[in-house]
Design a protein around this motif. Sequence first.
Motif, PDB file in Angstrom:
ATOM      1  N   ILE A 191      34.897  65.631  43.327  1.00  0.00           N
ATOM      2  CA  ILE A 191      34.714  65.039  44.648  1.00  0.00           C
ATOM      3  C   ILE A 191      36.003  64.382  45.133  1.00  0.00           C
ATOM      4  O   ILE A 191      36.973  64.222  44.388  1.00  0.00           O
ATOM      5  CB  ILE A 191      33.589  63.973  44.635  1.00  0.00           C
ATOM      6  N   GLY A 214      26.595  58.459  51.927  1.00  0.00           N
ATOM      7  CA  GLY A 214      27.630  59.481  51.874  1.00  0.00           C
ATOM      8  C   GLY A 214      28.341  59.596  50.544  1.00  0.00           C
ATOM      9  O   GLY A 214      29.258  60.407  50.399  1.00  0.00           O
ATOM     10  N   LYS A 215      27.894  58.834  49.545  1.00  0.00           N
ATOM     11  CA  LYS A 215      28.540  58.876  48.232  1.00  0.00           C
ATOM     12  C   LYS A 215      27.848  59.894  47.328  1.00  0.00           C
ATOM     13  O   LYS A 215      26.633  60.106  47.405  1.00  0.00           O
ATOM     14  CB  LYS A 215      28.512  57.499  47.566  1.00  0.00           C
ATOM     15  N   LYS A 216      28.647  60.514  46.471  1.00  0.00           N
ATOM     16  CA  LYS A 216      28.123  61.524  45.562  1.00  0.00           C
ATOM     17  C   LYS A 216      28.227  61.121  44.093  1.00  0.00           C
ATOM     18  O   LYS A 216      27.583  61.742  43.234  1.00  0.00           O
ATOM     19  CB  LYS A 216      28.864  62.850  45.779  1.00  0.00           C
ATOM     20  N   GLU A 233      34.065  59.948  48.594  1.00  0.00           N
ATOM     21  CA  GLU A 233      32.713  60.313  48.189  1.00  0.00           C
ATOM     22  C   GLU A 233      32.246  59.549  46.946  1.00  0.00           C
ATOM     23  O   GLU A 233      31.194  59.845  46.396  1.00  0.00           O
ATOM     24  CB  GLU A 233      32.638  61.816  47.916  1.00  0.00           C
TER      25      GLU A 233
END
Length: 225
Positions: free
Chosen positions: A165, A7-9, A169
């Motif tokens: 973000i 779920g990390k950007k 994130e």
Amino acid sequence: MDDILKGKKAALIDMDGVIYDSMKYHAEAFRRLFEEEGVPGNPEDVYLYEGMRGADLVNMMYMRAYGHGVSKERAAELYELKSKYFYEIGRNEPMAGADRMLDALKKRDLRRVLVTGSAQAKLLEGVNRDYPGIFLPGDRVTALDVTNGKPDPEPYLKGLAIAGIQPQEAIVIENAPLGVRAGKAAGIFTVAVTTGPVPREAFEKEGADIIFPSMPAFADYLESL
């Protein structure tokens, strides 16, 4: 171990002690500066306070020693002298395992944003040469971009703004207690990697979400994902 990248950007990444094995040279440069200026202190304190803007660290050392700081102009002058000493004794030395760590983040399509308390042009210029294709143009926050350096969350909040973000994130990758404090204060999942002499307990005290004993160990974990 859970997948901390789920779920990390973006990854907000410190420079000294994370992608460069440069802290030993910074510590020696500060030791030389403070010895010449007659300022008492332990050079290894630099590891504890790494991430602060250089002029702020100089001012803090004077405050600790004498109960008062120096002028903004004098702090900048002393930091410039420290930078001169660094380049006389130090060099850009990539951290073992950092290339693998960064490649693993790139393969997961996480945007990489450099967030450093440094303003030393030669170090910053070397990043693209030593880590080609890792950091996009403009994806960096330096001491010149903030009013309040680490442990204030401002550098990491600016990193979030660059990536566009929310805190949940992103992850922060740090090697210093004050950097961990800044990352946590910004509301970001914060990884501590003990690449220097600072004990694990110092990172636990600051609330690091996960701690790795070395950069190769962190790279191994990321590659295993």
